[in-house]
Design a protein around this motif. Structure first.
Motif, PDB file in Angstrom:
ATOM      1  N   UNK A 275     -23.996  -3.731   2.853  1.00 28.16           N
ATOM      2  CA  UNK A 275     -24.399  -2.948   1.808  1.00 28.16           C
ATOM      3  C   UNK A 275     -23.211  -2.446   1.198  1.00 28.16           C
ATOM      4  N   UNK A 276     -23.145  -2.621  -0.066  1.00 25.74           N
ATOM      5  CA  UNK A 276     -21.959  -2.246  -0.904  1.00 25.74           C
ATOM      6  C   UNK A 276     -22.502  -1.154  -2.035  1.00 25.74           C
ATOM      7  N   UNK A 277     -22.065   0.087  -1.770  1.00 21.48           N
ATOM      8  CA  UNK A 277     -22.504   1.340  -2.395  1.00 21.48           C
ATOM      9  C   UNK A 277     -21.385   1.943  -3.430  1.00 21.48           C
ATOM     10  N   UNK A 278     -21.873   2.637  -4.377  1.00 22.80           N
ATOM     11  CA  UNK A 278     -20.675   3.159  -5.380  1.00 22.80           C
ATOM     12  C   UNK A 278     -19.953   4.333  -4.785  1.00 22.80           C
ATOM     13  N   UNK A 279     -18.566   4.333  -4.714  1.00 20.57           N
ATOM     14  CA  UNK A 279     -17.970   5.343  -3.985  1.00 20.57           C
ATOM     15  C   UNK A 279     -18.151   6.830  -4.938  1.00 20.57           C
ATOM     16  N   UNK A 280     -18.442   7.729  -3.882  1.00 22.47           N
ATOM     17  CA  UNK A 280     -18.836   8.995  -4.685  1.00 22.47           C
ATOM     18  C   UNK A 280     -17.716  10.034  -5.122  1.00 22.47           C
ATOM     19  N   UNK A 281     -16.625   9.783  -4.564  1.00 22.84           N
ATOM     20  CA  UNK A 281     -15.351  10.570  -4.850  1.00 22.84           C
ATOM     21  C   UNK A 281     -14.165  10.018  -5.936  1.00 22.84           C
ATOM     22  N   UNK A 282     -13.286  10.631  -5.625  1.00 22.41           N
ATOM     23  CA  UNK A 282     -12.007  10.128  -6.557  1.00 22.41           C
ATOM     24  C   UNK A 282     -11.791   8.564  -6.153  1.00 22.41           C
ATOM     25  N   UNK A 283     -10.996   7.770  -7.200  1.00 22.73           N
ATOM     26  CA  UNK A 283     -10.920   6.389  -7.225  1.00 22.73           C
ATOM     27  C   UNK A 283     -10.050   6.080  -5.869  1.00 22.73           C
ATOM     28  N   UNK A 284     -10.540   5.146  -4.949  1.00 28.81           N
ATOM     29  CA  UNK A 284      -9.760   4.951  -3.987  1.00 28.81           C
ATOM     30  C   UNK A 284      -8.354   4.410  -4.261  1.00 28.81           C
ATOM     31  N   UNK A 285      -8.171   3.773  -5.252  1.00 28.96           N
ATOM     32  CA  UNK A 285      -6.782   2.691  -5.335  1.00 28.96           C
ATOM     33  C   UNK A 285      -5.877   3.896  -5.733  1.00 28.96           C
ATOM     34  N   UNK A 286      -6.416   5.042  -6.248  1.00 24.69           N
ATOM     35  CA  UNK A 286      -5.110   6.401  -6.593  1.00 24.69           C
ATOM     36  C   UNK A 286      -5.089   7.368  -5.632  1.00 24.69           C
ATOM     37  N   UNK A 287      -6.231   7.527  -4.537  1.00 21.75           N
ATOM     38  CA  UNK A 287      -6.301   8.702  -3.737  1.00 21.75           C
ATOM     39  C   UNK A 287      -5.405   8.492  -2.354  1.00 21.75           C
ATOM     40  N   UNK A 288      -5.054   9.627  -1.947  1.00 20.04           N
ATOM     41  CA  UNK A 288      -4.277   9.460  -0.602  1.00 20.04           C
ATOM     42  C   UNK A 288      -3.075   8.956  -0.778  1.00 20.04           C
ATOM     43  N   UNK A 289      -2.386   8.597   0.617  1.00 19.98           N
ATOM     44  CA  UNK A 289      -1.088   8.329   0.683  1.00 19.98           C
ATOM     45  C   UNK A 289      -1.093   6.885   1.750  1.00 19.98           C
ATOM     46  N   UNK A 290      -0.273   5.819   1.285  1.00 20.05           N
ATOM     47  CA  UNK A 290      -0.389   4.608   2.255  1.00 20.05           C
ATOM     48  C   UNK A 290       0.270   5.012   3.742  1.00 20.05           C
ATOM     49  N   UNK A 291      -0.580   4.348   4.662  1.00 15.79           N
ATOM     50  CA  UNK A 291       0.162   4.429   6.056  1.00 15.79           C
ATOM     51  C   UNK A 291       1.362   3.768   5.964  1.00 15.79           C
ATOM     52  N   UNK A 292       2.522   4.632   6.962  1.00 14.16           N
ATOM     53  CA  UNK A 292       3.936   4.014   6.973  1.00 14.16           C
ATOM     54  C   UNK A 292       3.940   2.561   7.547  1.00 14.16           C
ATOM     55  N   UNK A 293       3.051   2.098   8.675  1.00 16.10           N
ATOM     56  CA  UNK A 293       3.155   1.201   9.339  1.00 16.10           C
ATOM     57  C   UNK A 293       2.187   0.169   8.646  1.00 16.10           C
ATOM     58  N   UNK A 294       1.185   0.393   8.057  1.00 18.80           N
ATOM     59  CA  UNK A 294       0.296  -0.680   7.067  1.00 18.80           C
ATOM     60  C   UNK A 294       0.204  -0.058   5.946  1.00 18.80           C
ATOM     61  N   UNK A 295       1.015  -0.379   4.865  1.00 22.60           N
ATOM     62  CA  UNK A 295       0.772   0.205   3.668  1.00 22.60           C
ATOM     63  C   UNK A 295      -0.290  -0.197   2.849  1.00 22.60           C
ATOM     64  N   UNK A 296      -1.130  -1.173   3.216  1.00 19.05           N
ATOM     65  CA  UNK A 296      -2.342  -1.574   2.661  1.00 19.05           C
ATOM     66  C   UNK A 296      -3.310  -0.714   2.983  1.00 19.05           C
TER      67      UNK A 296
END
Length: 276
Positions: free
Chosen positions: A206-227
């Motif tokens: 199932x694919x649902x609309x994300x309810x919070x801040x846009x994921x592409x801009x939110x948080x920080x990338x992991x140092x070992x896996x930046x994706x």
């Protein structure tokens, strides 16, 4: 802080940490995440953790979820803590670090790791493909076979913690009330690309609309896996997201489909790197 005791001597109490954020015993499963690309591992989620103040935090799910983890908590008396410590010592989990791997099995089989903190030292026992028996244990020496059997027996006792500790369980189990949650996510397919997950696989979820801040801009990338990105949330955002999360669901944010995993931070954790 350590409980004062004559650790490992006769029937005396076993020395252990006593602070609420200090781990005495932790069992973890290091299984490759369900249908992830091989470079994307499931975030760390302990199966159970015993803390210095007697709290036993357990993931009660029959199978660890690849999407959301929720815990229960019970509080043990000091005698209950000592009972679990004695079981661990009898199972050979106190001493030198050991690997008790099977000789064969599925390449993506899980590794069970047990960490015991007692008598002023940390002891780690791990076993790949612990469920593997018969042909999957061919060629193993007698000491390894005995260690695997003892570890299976120790873990099986946690199927009924209340029965194991009896009246030494002071309260619970009840839902673990978290503070912050860790949220970890990665894109499964951008509309402009075909990777890293095939379209037919995404169609099974199932694919649902994300309810919070846009994921592409939110948080920080992991140092070992930046994706892969991660952030901590609490308050209203955490309450809203935790009630929405369920298995077999992807989320769409600004046209991109994401895999999202979330779980509460445990008492010894305070950052994304503790989880992912």
């Amino acid at each position: 802080v350590l409980a004062v005791a004559c650790a490992g001597m006769g029937d005396g109490p076993i020395e252990h940490p006593t602070r609420r954020d200090q781990v005495i015993l932790r069992v973890e499963s290091g299984t490759v995440g369900l249908m992830h690309p091989m470079e994307v591992m499931n975030p760390s989620s302990p199966m159970l953790t015993l803390y210095g103040d007697g709290r036993l935090v357990v993931d009660e799910a029959e199978e660890q979820s690849s999407f959301v983890t929720r815990f229960t908590v019970a509080r043990l008396s000091e005698e209950g803590v000592q009972r679990l410590l004695r079981e661990a010592v009898q199972a050979g989990l106190q001493g030198e670090d050991r690997r008790l791997d099977a000789s064969s099995g599925d390449a993506d089989g899980g590794t069970i790791s047990v960490t015991l903190v007692s008598s002023g030292a940390t002891h780690v026992t791990s076993a790949w493909n612990l469920d593997g028996t018969g042909e999957e244990e061919e060629g193993l020496d007698g000491e390894t076979l005995q260690g695997r059997e003892a570890l299976r027996g120790f873990l099986a006792k946690f199927d009924d913690v209340a029965g194991l500790v009896g009246e030494d369980m002071r309260s619970g189990p009840e839902p673990f009330e978290p503070g912050p949650w860790a949220v970890v996510w990665a894109a499964v397919r951008d509309p402009e690309q075909d990777g890293p997950w095939p379209r037919e696989l995404i169609a099974e979820f199932r694919v649902r609309p994300w309810p919070l801040a846009p994921l592409a801009e939110w948080g920080e990338p992991l140092a070992n896996v930046p994706t892969i990105r991660c952030t901590l949330i609490e308050g209203e955002d955490a309450e809203r997201l935790s009630s929405d999360l369920e298995d077999d669901t992807f989320w769409q944010s600004d046209g991109v489909v994401y895999y999202v995993y979330a779980r509460p931070l445990l008492p010894d954790e305070d950052r994304c790197s503790d989880v992912a």
